[in-house]
Design a protein around this motif. Structure first.
Motif, short mmCIF file in Angstrom:
data_model
loop_
_atom_site.label_atom_id
_atom_site.label_comp_id
_atom_site.label_asym_id
_atom_site.label_seq_id
_atom_site.Cartn_x
_atom_site.Cartn_y
_atom_site.Cartn_z
N LEU A 182 -7.53 8.09 -6.64
CA LEU A 182 -7.17 7.00 -5.73
C LEU A 182 -8.35 6.56 -4.89
O LEU A 182 -8.64 5.36 -4.77
N ALA A 183 -9.06 7.51 -4.26
CA ALA A 183 -10.18 7.15 -3.40
C ALA A 183 -11.26 6.43 -4.18
O ALA A 183 -11.82 5.41 -3.73
N GLU A 184 -11.59 6.92 -5.36
CA GLU A 184 -12.65 6.30 -6.15
C GLU A 184 -12.24 4.91 -6.62
O GLU A 184 -13.05 3.97 -6.60
N ALA A 185 -10.98 4.74 -7.02
CA ALA A 185 -10.52 3.44 -7.49
C ALA A 185 -10.59 2.40 -6.37
O ALA A 185 -11.07 1.28 -6.56
N ILE A 186 -10.11 2.76 -5.17
CA ILE A 186 -10.15 1.82 -4.05
C ILE A 186 -11.60 1.50 -3.68
O ILE A 186 -11.95 0.33 -3.43
N ALA A 187 -12.45 2.52 -3.66
CA ALA A 187 -13.86 2.30 -3.28
C ALA A 187 -14.54 1.33 -4.22
O ALA A 187 -15.37 0.50 -3.80
N LEU A 188 -14.21 1.40 -5.51
CA LEU A 188 -14.87 0.55 -6.50
C LEU A 188 -14.39 -0.89 -6.47
O LEU A 188 -15.17 -1.83 -6.69
N VAL A 189 -13.09 -1.11 -6.21
CA VAL A 189 -12.55 -2.47 -6.33
C VAL A 189 -12.32 -3.15 -4.99
O VAL A 189 -11.92 -4.32 -4.96
#
Length: 553
Positions: free
Chosen positions: A80-87
């Motif tokens: 979740l954290a990585e997905a939000i950070a990327l998009v």
């Protein structure tokens, strides 16, 4: 915050233990207080930020990006954290390199600790707009409390010890009396102040570990030099009670007291016990066991399986129904503290005599003492190890009578001699994306064996494994999954698996037990991939009857 974000990125991408230790010690040396203390707390799960929860982050994403598009991104990334950070569509993306108003780690932690649940998401949203993608990732990991960076709390404590050139046991004994941002701890480690006085009641005492028994050491095992005990298949814990404060610690020093209130309420002693946490079944369910030499293995308590114990593990709280169904007890190995007296410098034989006397005052439904295994020769131990009297025994422990209780894993005083692992051939059925650095790979594998008529067999799942293979083999497995996918279920793929087409995995495991929770009726203990059998046709994999024959009576 930039240095903390860089630290997280480098820890994720650094596979070696020594490499991670150097990254941590360099960070502690370069970063001032209180930043380094808050970073340490974040990495060791020592922060409890209550003003922001994962569901709130999903709601923030809904205000910035289409839900379906984000779901696709989250499914692909797997974190979740990585997905939000990327998009995250920041209005300042084109200005990031020139911005000088990035918040510090201390500013973020202290502000969120003062914030309400209404204010928390608004603050996170503002910071996400001010940070670059690396900073966003660090921020989101911080607030969700789920680092998954390949660094344990124990390794962080070792980094502190390396930084201050002290024994890690000193850090462990202080740890539960310290609070972020650890100003007194760092002052001591840098030689600017004396060693902090532990503020913790019932502190953790670093455990003594054993070495695997190898053939060169067989000849040194004699009954005059060593005591033998069964190695029970539970979890190693330390039960400590001082001045009315009871604590239960894992072997790595984590406080797991809240998950086992039924044991804590019976801890009315002054001292510290080392032992194995097991699930008890009422004695009426089974006859007491007897070892091959006539000594009773247990009197009042009948041991449940590790599957029973799993119902109690990894929980912050536990329901009354689960406690009633799976009550726990402690099988005591050692007595580390008796009242105010530290017994660790004494020989094991003396400590064991003290333990036997200490145990007479304990609740016999919640505590007992690990029995000795009587033997004359090493050949006796070989036979006993091969055929133990209980399914929850996974081998033998061998301890020198004269050994002091020494933190760490010294060579020679204690040995563990586990039973040889079982091995079967199974067929890959499903694969799931991993986490962290494995989030782009299908790295968690469900496998099965054949069941039903020989002329029309079907696969039945019997276990799941996510380690045992090399990085190169992971790439091969990931490609095989992608090339042979027949169905998709979110982050899970079903691969082609029939008698004429399928990948056979050689699976090693420690034992089997019956389970009503699994379709096969079998639960596998510690399964791991020991070999990829590219050479073996799927129809030659094992059948369910092979596993059923391995089940304990």
């Amino acid at each position: 915050m930039k240095r903390f974000a860089e630290l997280l990125d480098r820890l994720v991408l650094t596979p070696s233990r020594n490499g991670k230790l150097k990254l941590m010690t360099d960070y502690f040396r370069a970063v001032p207080d209180p930043e380094r203390g808050y970073a340490l707390a974040a990495i060791t799960d020592g922060l409890d930020i209550r003003s922001v929860k994962p569901a709130m982050l999903r709601a923030l994403m809904s205000s910035r990006i289409d839900d379906v598009l984000f779901d696709y991104s989250y499914d692909y990334v797997g974190d979740l954290a990585e997905a939000i950070a990327l998009v995250w569509p920041s209005p300042h993306d084109g200005e990031e390199r020139g911005r000088n108003d990035v918040p510090t780690l201390a500013e973020i932690v202290e502000t969120l600790n003062r914030a309400s649940r209404l204010e928390g998401p608004r603050l996170v949203e503002e910071w996400l707009d001010r940070l670059d993608s690396s900073g966003r990732y660090a921020l989101l990991k911080l607030v969700t409390g789920s680092m998954r960076i390949g660094l344990s709390a124990r390794l962080a404590k070792q980094a502190l010890a390396d930084f201050g050139k002290v024994d890690v046991a000193e850090i462990e004994e202080l740890w539960h009396g310290l609070q972020a941002p650890y100003l007194d701890l760092f002052a001591w480690l840098e030689g600017e102040a004396g060693k902090p006085v532990s503020a913790a009641r019932s502190p953790f005492r670093p455990v003594m570990l054993s070495q695997p028994l190898e053939p060169p050491d067989y000849e040194r095992i004699t009954r005059e030099e060593y005591a033998a005990e069964w190695k029970w298949d539970g979890i190693r814990v330390q039960a400590t009670c001082e001045k009315g404060t009871a604590k239960l610690y894992s072997r790595s020093g984590d406080d797991i007291s809240s998950a086992f209130p039924d044991l804590l309420e019976h801890m009315r002693f002054e001292g510290s016990l080392d032992g194995e946490l097991l699930v008890a079944r009422p004695a009426a369910d089974s006859e007491p066991l007897v070892d091959p030499h006539g000594g009773r293995v247990e009197d009042d308590i009948v041991v449940g399986t590790f599957s029973d114990l799993q119902q109690r593990l990894n929980r912050k709280t536990v329901s009354a129904a689960v406690i009633r169904k799976h009550p726990v007890f402690l099988r005591c190995y050692d007595l580390l503290q008796d009242g105010a007296e530290d017994l660790r410098p004494l020989a094991f034989k003396a400590r064991r005599e003290r333990l036997d006397a200490f145990a007479t005052h304990l609740d016999k439904t919640r505590f007992d003492v690990s029995p000795f295994v009587l033997f004359e020769t090493f050949e006796d131990l070989t036979r006993l190890r091969a055929d133990p009297p209980h399914a929850v025994i996974e081998g033998l422990m061998l301890k020198r009578w004269d050994s002091a209780y020494v933190p760490g894993r010294p060579k020679g005083p204690w040995f563990k001699w586990k039973q040889d692992p079982h091995v079967i051939d199974a067929v890959l059925m499903y694969a799931q994306r991993g986490h962290g650095k494995r989030s782009s790979f299908y790295s968690d594998y469900t496998f099965g064996v054949w069941a039903g008529p020989a002329d029309d067999p079907a696969l039945v799942p019997v276990g799941k494994a996510y380690f045992g293979f090399t990085d190169e083999e992971l790439k091969q497995l990931d490609k095989y999954v992608r090339d042979n996918t027949v169905e998709r279920f979110g982050p899970v793929r079903s691969v082609r698996a029939d008698p004429d087409h399928g990948l056979v995995l050689e699976i090693a495991f420690e034992g089997l037990q019956r389970s009503g929770r699994h379709k096969s009726g079998i639960a596998m203990r510690f399964p791991r991939v020991s070999r990829l059998r590219w050479d073996k046709p799927a129809f030659e994999a094992d059948r369910i009857e092979t596993l059923e024959a391995m089940l304990p009576a």
